[in-house]
Design a protein around this motif. Structure first.
Motif, short mmCIF file in Angstrom:
data_model
loop_
_atom_site.label_atom_id
_atom_site.label_comp_id
_atom_site.label_asym_id
_atom_site.label_seq_id
_atom_site.Cartn_x
_atom_site.Cartn_y
_atom_site.Cartn_z
N UNK A 1 0.85 -1.18 0.00
CA UNK A 1 0.00 0.00 0.00
C UNK A 1 0.89 1.24 0.00
N UNK A 2 0.50 2.26 -0.77
CA UNK A 2 1.31 3.48 -0.90
C UNK A 2 1.48 4.16 0.46
N UNK A 3 0.39 4.18 1.23
CA UNK A 3 0.46 4.76 2.57
C UNK A 3 0.49 3.63 3.59
N UNK A 4 1.61 3.48 4.27
CA UNK A 4 1.78 2.36 5.21
C UNK A 4 0.76 2.41 6.33
N UNK A 5 0.34 3.62 6.71
CA UNK A 5 -0.61 3.76 7.82
C UNK A 5 -2.04 3.47 7.42
N UNK A 6 -2.26 3.22 6.13
CA UNK A 6 -3.62 2.93 5.68
C UNK A 6 -4.30 4.14 5.05
N UNK A 7 -5.58 3.98 4.74
CA UNK A 7 -6.34 5.00 4.02
C UNK A 7 -6.86 6.05 5.01
N UNK A 8 -5.95 6.89 5.49
CA UNK A 8 -6.31 7.90 6.48
C UNK A 8 -6.24 9.29 5.88
N UNK A 9 -7.10 10.22 6.31
CA UNK A 9 -7.07 11.58 5.79
C UNK A 9 -5.74 12.27 6.07
N UNK A 10 -5.36 13.16 5.16
CA UNK A 10 -4.11 13.91 5.30
C UNK A 10 -4.40 15.41 5.30
N UNK B 1 -11.56 22.07 8.26
CA UNK B 1 -11.53 20.62 8.46
C UNK B 1 -12.60 19.99 7.58
N UNK B 2 -12.25 18.90 6.94
CA UNK B 2 -13.16 18.23 6.01
C UNK B 2 -13.72 16.96 6.65
N UNK B 3 -15.04 16.86 6.73
CA UNK B 3 -15.73 15.65 7.21
C UNK B 3 -15.19 15.16 8.55
N UNK B 4 -14.98 16.13 9.47
CA UNK B 4 -14.50 15.79 10.82
C UNK B 4 -13.18 15.01 10.81
N UNK B 5 -12.39 15.23 9.77
CA UNK B 5 -11.10 14.54 9.58
C UNK B 5 -11.28 13.02 9.53
N UNK B 6 -12.37 12.61 8.90
CA UNK B 6 -12.64 11.18 8.70
C UNK B 6 -12.82 10.90 7.21
N UNK B 7 -12.52 9.68 6.79
CA UNK B 7 -12.71 9.32 5.39
C UNK B 7 -14.20 9.34 5.08
N UNK B 8 -14.56 9.95 3.95
CA UNK B 8 -15.95 10.09 3.58
C UNK B 8 -16.54 8.80 3.02
N UNK B 9 -17.86 8.70 3.09
CA UNK B 9 -18.56 7.51 2.61
C UNK B 9 -18.33 7.30 1.11
N UNK B 10 -18.38 8.37 0.32
CA UNK B 10 -18.18 8.24 -1.12
C UNK B 10 -16.72 7.92 -1.44
N UNK B 11 -15.79 8.54 -0.72
CA UNK B 11 -14.37 8.26 -0.91
C UNK B 11 -14.09 6.78 -0.69
N UNK B 12 -14.63 6.23 0.38
CA UNK B 12 -14.43 4.81 0.68
C UNK B 12 -15.06 3.93 -0.40
#
Length: 354
Positions: free
Chosen positions: A165-174, A318-329
């Motif tokens: 995976x490109x981001x070792x920490x996983x699919x987390x917001x940046x 801050x975007x979506x409470x700094x959480x991955x969005x439903x559509x993004x996922x």
């Protein structure tokens, strides 16, 4: 093509698939083909991966006449190996080469070369979850002459490396910094191409962002310093009041394969996708009034990179409470599902390597 094969006397030891990182371990072989003004493309070969010799006066070392692509091969649960829309990478390289006065490498030859090398390197295509074989086709001038001109000799090559995976920490917001001084591209320039100069010129912005605690830079247009274009080395999309906004392909933005695929999916799902200029002021306003719902970068390496914070000058949202969005996922799950063969490919995007 008649592709010559040179066997490696001793194969490399393969790395641990659970700790691949990105771009660290090159495979056993590489594809090489030469072009000269007199003969065109000739001598297609797959040879042991290793150093290449260059004359100190090589045009590329002085005038950066080179282009590249990035793509992946995926192993399905059934053990099959497949590529994802390789013809799009081939066509984009043709457009990049035309802008830099480099010879065209035809689409059919490009795809054949990629398939041939991946077939030889089949054992290098990893099977662990979220791993793949990253494929880097590239071309550069080989003529030795200190003069700015279209060279009379070029080399096309492909190297590969297994990646996690490109981001070792996983699919987390940046966190993203909007760059308001430096620019990445201008109309009439090379912004739409994949050439090294574009990336070299972007590093200073990235360094600046990292010093301020941000992961990457959101670039504004070079003319007005007003309209959002790309984020780092990725295309970027914004979900505002239920609609998707992304910068148009007008010469300054890379026509990403992942970008195009996301737009197909989004429109199939009924979303309105606006390929239009979006001002940073309107973006930040949407962030403050609550209509900015999701932000995500798109690209081959990471697929999707969710954004949790944007900073423009002294203004922060801050975007979506700094959480991955439903559509993004959903986009990430769907596209990677197609790429790894977990979801049926109704678009005809995948190509099995046989």
């Amino acid at each position: 093509m008649d592709i010559r094969f040179e066997k490696r006397p001793v194969l490399k030891e393969k790395p641990d698939q659970k700790n691949l990182g990105f771009g660290k371990y090159m495979t056993d072989y590489m594809f090489v083909m030469d072009w000269t003004k007199e003969d065109g493309w000739k001598d297609a070969r797959i040879v042991p991966e290793g150093p290449i010799t260059m004359d100190p006066a090589c045009v590329t070392l002085h005038y950066a006449q080179e282009t590249f692509e990035g793509m992946k091969a995926y192993r399905t649960a059934e053990g099959k190996i497949q590529l994802f829309r390789p013809e799009m990478n081939a066509k984009r390289m043709i457009n990049s080469n035309a802008r830099l006065c480099m010879p065209e490498f035809p689409v059919d030859m490009f795809v054949e070369a990629v398939e041939a090398l991946v077939k030889v390197e089949a054992d290098w295509v990893p099977s662990e979850p979220n791993t793949s074989l990253y494929i880097r086709p590239f071309m550069f001038a080989t003529e030795a002459a200190l003069g700015v001109h279209m060279a009379n000799a070029y080399k096309f090559m492909i190297i590969c490396c297994p990646v996690g995976a490109y981001y070792a920490a996983g699919l987390n917001p940046v966190k993203i910094l909007v760059e308001d001084e430096l620019v990445r591209a201008v109309k009439g320039g090379t912004g739409f191409t994949k050439c090294g100069g574009n990336y070299a010129g972007s590093i200073l912005g990235q360094v600046k962002a990292e010093k301020l605690g941000y992961a990457q830079v959101l670039w504004l247009d070079g003319e007005h310093r007003k309209y959002v274009e790309e984020v780092g080395t990725m295309n970027i999309m914004f979900k505002i009041a239920g609609e998707i906004y992304t910068a148009p392909i007008e010469g300054t933005v890379l026509p990403g394969v992942t970008r195009d695929s996301m737009i197909h999916l989004l429109r199939d799902w009924g979303y309105k996708v606006n390929e239009t200029r979006l001002s940073v002021d309107d973006l930040m306003k949407a962030g403050h009034d609550g209509t900015l719902e999701e932000v995500f970068g798109t690209g081959t390496a990471a697929v999707i990179s969710p954004v949790g914070e944007l900073r423009y000058k002294d203004d922060v949202v801050t975007v979506n409470n700094f959480e991955i969005g439903e559509l993004t996922q959903k986009l990430y799950d769907t596209l990677t599902g197609i790429q790894w063969g977990r979801i049926p490919d109704k678009y005809g995007w995948t190509v099995e390597v046989q």
